[in-house]
Write a protein that holds these residues in place. Structure first.
Motif, PDB file in Angstrom:
ATOM      1  N   GLN A 181       0.956  -1.336   0.164  1.00 53.23           N
ATOM      2  CA  GLN A 181       0.013   0.024  -0.007  1.00 53.23           C
ATOM      3  C   GLN A 181       0.733   1.185  -0.130  1.00 53.23           C
ATOM      4  OE1 GLN A 181      -2.680   0.076   3.179  1.00 53.23           O
ATOM      5  NE2 GLN A 181      -3.467   2.412   2.727  1.00 53.23           N
ATOM      6  N   GLY A 182       2.125   1.189   0.799  1.00 52.16           N
ATOM      7  CA  GLY A 182       2.863   2.528   0.782  1.00 52.16           C
ATOM      8  C   GLY A 182       3.382   2.685  -0.515  1.00 52.16           C
ATOM      9  N   ILE A 183       3.889   1.634  -1.389  1.00 56.27           N
ATOM     10  CA  ILE A 183       4.440   1.883  -2.498  1.00 56.27           C
ATOM     11  C   ILE A 183       3.456   2.399  -3.608  1.00 56.27           C
ATOM     12  CG2 ILE A 183       5.653   0.663  -4.414  1.00 56.27           C
ATOM     13  CD1 ILE A 183       7.502   1.089  -1.826  1.00 56.27           C
ATOM     14  N   ALA A 184       2.178   1.935  -3.427  1.00 61.25           N
ATOM     15  CA  ALA A 184       1.374   2.586  -4.263  1.00 61.25           C
ATOM     16  C   ALA A 184       0.794   3.794  -4.123  1.00 61.25           C
ATOM     17  CB  ALA A 184      -0.216   1.489  -4.130  1.00 61.25           C
ATOM     18  N   ARG A 185       1.060   4.216  -2.748  1.00 60.60           N
ATOM     19  CA  ARG A 185       0.558   5.910  -2.546  1.00 60.60           C
ATOM     20  C   ARG A 185       1.657   6.504  -2.929  1.00 60.60           C
ATOM     21  NH1 ARG A 185      -0.522   6.154   3.827  1.00 60.60           N
ATOM     22  NH2 ARG A 185      -0.835   8.274   3.108  1.00 60.60           N
ATOM     23  N   LEU A 186       3.005   6.168  -2.922  1.00 58.82           N
ATOM     24  CA  LEU A 186       4.351   6.714  -3.366  1.00 58.82           C
ATOM     25  C   LEU A 186       4.002   7.026  -4.700  1.00 58.82           C
ATOM     26  CD1 LEU A 186       7.862   6.599  -2.398  1.00 58.82           C
ATOM     27  CD2 LEU A 186       7.043   6.324  -4.902  1.00 58.82           C
ATOM     28  N   GLY A 187       3.472   5.977  -5.620  1.00 62.70           N
ATOM     29  CA  GLY A 187       3.393   6.091  -7.131  1.00 62.70           C
ATOM     30  C   GLY A 187       2.261   7.301  -7.352  1.00 62.70           C
ATOM     31  N   LEU A 188       1.345   7.199  -6.625  1.00 62.79           N
ATOM     32  CA  LEU A 188       0.052   8.160  -6.606  1.00 62.79           C
ATOM     33  C   LEU A 188       0.551   9.560  -6.393  1.00 62.79           C
ATOM     34  CD1 LEU A 188      -3.308   6.897  -5.172  1.00 62.79           C
ATOM     35  CD2 LEU A 188      -2.660   7.473  -7.497  1.00 62.79           C
ATOM     36  N   HIS A 189       1.557   9.945  -5.435  1.00 59.42           N
ATOM     37  CA  HIS A 189       2.059  11.032  -5.020  1.00 59.42           C
ATOM     38  C   HIS A 189       3.051  11.387  -6.531  1.00 59.42           C
ATOM     39  CE1 HIS A 189       0.535  12.247  -1.497  1.00 59.42           C
ATOM     40  NE2 HIS A 189       0.327  11.203  -1.110  1.00 59.42           N
ATOM     41  N   GLN A 190       3.977  10.744  -6.762  1.00 53.85           N
ATOM     42  CA  GLN A 190       4.764  11.026  -8.019  1.00 53.85           C
ATOM     43  C   GLN A 190       3.742  11.347  -9.274  1.00 53.85           C
ATOM     44  OE1 GLN A 190       7.745  11.524  -6.888  1.00 53.85           O
ATOM     45  NE2 GLN A 190       6.639  10.835  -5.236  1.00 53.85           N
ATOM     46  N   LEU A 191       2.927  10.533  -9.646  1.00 58.36           N
ATOM     47  CA  LEU A 191       2.005  10.866 -10.677  1.00 58.36           C
ATOM     48  C   LEU A 191       1.374  12.020 -10.608  1.00 58.36           C
ATOM     49  CD1 LEU A 191       0.739   9.541 -13.310  1.00 58.36           C
ATOM     50  CD2 LEU A 191      -1.025   8.772 -11.866  1.00 58.36           C
ATOM     51  N   ALA A 192       0.941  12.557  -9.369  1.00 60.21           N
ATOM     52  CA  ALA A 192       0.226  13.775  -9.319  1.00 60.21           C
ATOM     53  C   ALA A 192       1.269  14.930  -9.787  1.00 60.21           C
ATOM     54  CB  ALA A 192      -0.076  13.961  -7.828  1.00 60.21           C
ATOM     55  N   SER A 193       2.429  14.915  -9.453  1.00 59.91           N
ATOM     56  CA  SER A 193       3.238  15.828  -9.667  1.00 59.91           C
ATOM     57  C   SER A 193       3.891  15.887 -11.331  1.00 59.91           C
ATOM     58  CB  SER A 193       4.546  15.758  -9.115  1.00 59.91           C
ATOM     59  OG  SER A 193       5.341  14.554  -9.354  1.00 59.91           O
ATOM     60  N   LEU A 194       3.257  15.119 -12.198  1.00 50.01           N
ATOM     61  CA  LEU A 194       3.683  14.926 -13.563  1.00 50.01           C
ATOM     62  C   LEU A 194       2.210  15.829 -14.434  1.00 50.01           C
ATOM     63  CD1 LEU A 194       4.711  11.241 -14.190  1.00 50.01           C
ATOM     64  CD2 LEU A 194       5.941  13.414 -13.557  1.00 50.01           C
ATOM     65  N   ASP A 195       2.620  16.061 -15.608  1.00 47.76           N
ATOM     66  CA  ASP A 195       1.788  16.813 -16.409  1.00 47.76           C
ATOM     67  C   ASP A 195       0.903  15.738 -16.995  1.00 47.76           C
ATOM     68  OD1 ASP A 195       3.173  19.025 -16.069  1.00 47.76           O
ATOM     69  OD2 ASP A 195       4.255  18.878 -17.952  1.00 47.76           O
ATOM     70  N   SER A 196       1.119  14.577 -17.213  1.00 45.58           N
ATOM     71  CA  SER A 196       0.511  13.392 -17.595  1.00 45.58           C
ATOM     72  C   SER A 196       1.168  11.933 -17.505  1.00 45.58           C
ATOM     73  CB  SER A 196      -0.247  13.526 -18.884  1.00 45.58           C
ATOM     74  OG  SER A 196       0.794  13.640 -19.946  1.00 45.58           O
ATOM     75  N   GLY A 197       0.704  11.079 -17.399  1.00 49.35           N
ATOM     76  CA  GLY A 197       1.371   9.609 -17.315  1.00 49.35           C
ATOM     77  C   GLY A 197       0.718   8.653 -16.476  1.00 49.35           C
ATOM     78  N   ASP A 198       1.423   7.692 -16.406  1.00 48.66           N
ATOM     79  CA  ASP A 198       0.746   6.510 -15.716  1.00 48.66           C
ATOM     80  C   ASP A 198       1.863   5.711 -14.546  1.00 48.66           C
ATOM     81  OD1 ASP A 198       1.942   3.839 -17.120  1.00 48.66           O
ATOM     82  OD2 ASP A 198       1.538   5.368 -18.659  1.00 48.66           O
ATOM     83  N   VAL A 199       1.316   5.263 -13.791  1.00 46.45           N
ATOM     84  CA  VAL A 199       2.059   4.385 -12.501  1.00 46.45           C
ATOM     85  C   VAL A 199       1.555   2.928 -12.797  1.00 46.45           C
ATOM     86  CG1 VAL A 199       2.429   3.902 -10.203  1.00 46.45           C
ATOM     87  CG2 VAL A 199       2.617   6.377 -11.116  1.00 46.45           C
ATOM     88  N   THR A 200       2.447   2.028 -12.635  1.00 41.79           N
ATOM     89  CA  THR A 200       2.014   0.522 -12.723  1.00 41.79           C
ATOM     90  C   THR A 200       3.047  -0.032 -11.642  1.00 41.79           C
ATOM     91  OG1 THR A 200       1.814   0.266 -15.000  1.00 41.79           O
ATOM     92  CG2 THR A 200       2.012  -1.599 -13.961  1.00 41.79           C
ATOM     93  N   LEU A 201       2.135  -0.797 -10.644  1.00 44.11           N
ATOM     94  CA  LEU A 201       3.057  -1.501  -9.747  1.00 44.11           C
ATOM     95  C   LEU A 201       2.750  -3.166 -10.194  1.00 44.11           C
ATOM     96  CD1 LEU A 201       4.565  -2.015  -7.116  1.00 44.11           C
ATOM     97  CD2 LEU A 201       2.454  -1.344  -5.954  1.00 44.11           C
ATOM     98  N   GLU A 202       3.652  -3.771 -10.618  1.00 44.48           N
ATOM     99  CA  GLU A 202       3.511  -5.052 -11.053  1.00 44.48           C
ATOM    100  C   GLU A 202       4.519  -5.941 -10.033  1.00 44.48           C
ATOM    101  OE1 GLU A 202       4.236  -7.993 -14.957  1.00 44.48           O
ATOM    102  OE2 GLU A 202       4.041  -5.923 -15.171  1.00 44.48           O
ATOM    103  N   ASP A 203       3.676  -6.784  -9.202  1.00 39.19           N
ATOM    104  CA  ASP A 203       4.320  -7.426  -8.098  1.00 39.19           C
ATOM    105  C   ASP A 203       5.160  -6.470  -7.309  1.00 39.19           C
ATOM    106  OD1 ASP A 203       3.149  -9.850  -8.642  1.00 39.19           O
ATOM    107  OD2 ASP A 203       4.663 -10.442 -10.207  1.00 39.19           O
TER     108      ASP A 203
END
Length: 481
Positions: A168-190
């Motif tokens: 969960q912590g890694i997924a939340r970190l990904g969300l915060h990094q995504l929010a700072s981008l103009d556009s993009g995506d985050v994938t947590l695979e395993d």
């Protein structure tokens, strides 16, 4: 008075009989009606709560829960939803008195993939797998907090199979990094977190790259953040989109001609002519676009402030191999970086077999027989027209029992001098071994043998006469420990 008393008694008795009949057959609280009402209410409650997997069957006021439950927590949540579907319930108030679970556990999902996307308009779309409703709710709240008021869409699904550690912590970190981008995506695979996107601010690009690179084990971070693209090609289910700036009408026409030659689907041209000149950038388009358009999905971006071309997406193994060959000779200032994922097609369907060896041999034979794995005269590398057949062959090998091995038998044409035949046959077998290794097949499962034309006819025991003319034959082997 006695007659009047008898009359009142008869009326009272008739009233009691009528009330009894109504209570048994017409009252909402009779057993049949109560069970039907509870069935409707519990089914509706499960649907409203998002328990699409769950099935409830009422036996009076006793509920039986079944279905393929994604997680243990999902069973508990579904049971609580059923128990409270008609208020507090119970024997007195007519609700559910007990929930019995006979639900089965759904198999763990592998790979366990969670995904979040930020559109150019700022909206966030969350999808993929989450390990519990609690974490799903927390991630949704986190997304709403960082979205700056933009819409948030929830497409997440419960599933078991999440890796150990602070998922969960890694997924939340990904969300915060995504929010700072103009556009993009985050994938947590395993345990692998990939952050892909665009940030016009260089400081943001550097900060996101640092954060994602330094996440704690057992998780690994793969940042891929770039500046705004000057030009891009995008392949999706909607077709091929060509977008961005070109320096002249002649460049635009050349790109369109190239795309139409190699792409058969819908083509959308949104390119515009701008006052700019980037010498040599068209060479990257000429070398990369013909294979990129065969991707299943992805983007090919040109960023003059970066290294040049960045190619992302999903493609078959042969398409990726040919693309890498074509762009390998590009030189500075504009080279090409490929960050694409290999995706195999489905293996051929064959008649069920008695043993793993027979089943595997059937798939491999079907892949070789129905495809066109061919070579130019005297050449060791398969022709590029063989790409689809090679991909199906790789899918067949991947579908076989991992304990099995493969003897790759290659041969040359009869026109070649005999001393060269065996060497060329071995080189062709080696080329096929290298291709299969690149798709992920363990090298220890593969062996290469070369034959001349005459030797091949004697050494290869083929089930059909046409096989003797093929340059490649594959024999499935049981490996000794």
């Amino acid at each position: 008075m006695r007659l009047l008393d008898h009359l009142f008694a008869l009326v009272s008795l008739a009233g009691l009989v009528a009330m009894g009949w109504w209570g048994v057959y017409q009252s909402p609280q009779n057993a049949a009606n109560l069970q039907m009402e509870l069935q409707q209410k519990t089914t509706a409650a499960l649907k409203a709560a998002g328990h699409d997997w769950a099935i409830v069957t009422m036996d009076g006021q006793h509920a039986i829960l079944s279905g393929k439950a994604p997680t243990t927590e999902a069973v508990r949540d579904a049971a609580l939803t059923i128990l409270t579907a008609d208020g507090q319930g119970g024997l007195i108030f007519g609700g559910v008195t007990q929930v019995e679970s006979v639900a089965d556990d759904a198999p763990p999902v592998s790979p366990f993939v969670w995904h979040a996307e930020k559109t150019p308009e700022g909206a966030l779309v969350l999808s993929g797998h989450v390990p519990s409703r609690t974490i799903r709710k927390a991630l949704l709240a986190e997304a709403q907090a960082v979205s700056a008021g933009a819409p948030v869409e929830d497409r997440m699904q419960l599933a078991s199979g999440a890796p150990v550690g602070n998922w969960q912590g890694i997924a939340r970190l990904g969300l915060h990094q995504l929010a700072s981008l103009d556009s993009g995506d985050v994938t947590l695979e395993d345990t692998r977190l990939r952050v892909n996107g665009v940030a016009s601010d260089k400081a943001v690009r550097e900060a996101v790259t640092t954060e994602v690179t330094n996440i704690a084990a057992p998780f690994q971070g793969q940042p891929l953040v770039r500046g705004a693209s000057l030009w891009l090609a995008r392949v999706s289910d909607d077709g091929l989109l060509l977008k961005g700036n070109v320096s002249s009408e002649s460049e635009r026409r050349e790109i369109l001609t190239l795309a139409k030659k190699h792409y058969q689907g819908k083509l959308v041209d949104e390119m515009v002519i701008a006052d700019q000149v980037y010498g040599g950038w068209m060479e990257g388009v000429r070398r990369g676009l013909p294979q990129f358009v065969h991707f299943q999905s992805g983007e090919m971006d040109f960023d003059p402030d970066g290294a040049g071309f960045l190619i992302l997406g999903q493609a078959s193994p042969s398409t990726l191999a040919y693309l890498k060959q074509d762009v390998a000779s590009l030189t500075a200032p504009y080279t090409a970086e490929i960050r694409a994922v290999s995706r195999l097609p489905a293996p051929p369907e064959v008649v069920p077999a008695a043993t793993p060896v027979e089943a595997c041999q059937g798939m491999v034979d079907a892949a070789v027989a129905t495809g066109d794995i061919s070579f130019a005269e005297g050449a060791a590398e398969p022709l590029r027209t063989s790409g689809p057949a090679l991909d199906v062959l790789a899918a067949s090998v991947a579908a076989c029992d991992p304990a099995l091995g493969f003897s790759i038998n290659g041969r040359a044409e009869a026109e070649n001098p005999k001393p060269a035949d065996v060497a060329l046959g071995r080189a062709r077998a080696d080329a096929l071994v290298a291709f299969l290794e690149a798709t992920g097949v363990d090298a220890g499962r593969l062996s290469a043998i070369g034959y001349g034309p005459t030797a091949a006819e004697q050494a290869i025991d083929s089930a059909d006469a046409g096989a003797d003319s093929r340059p490649i034959e594959i024999t499935v082997l049981e490996r000794s420990e």
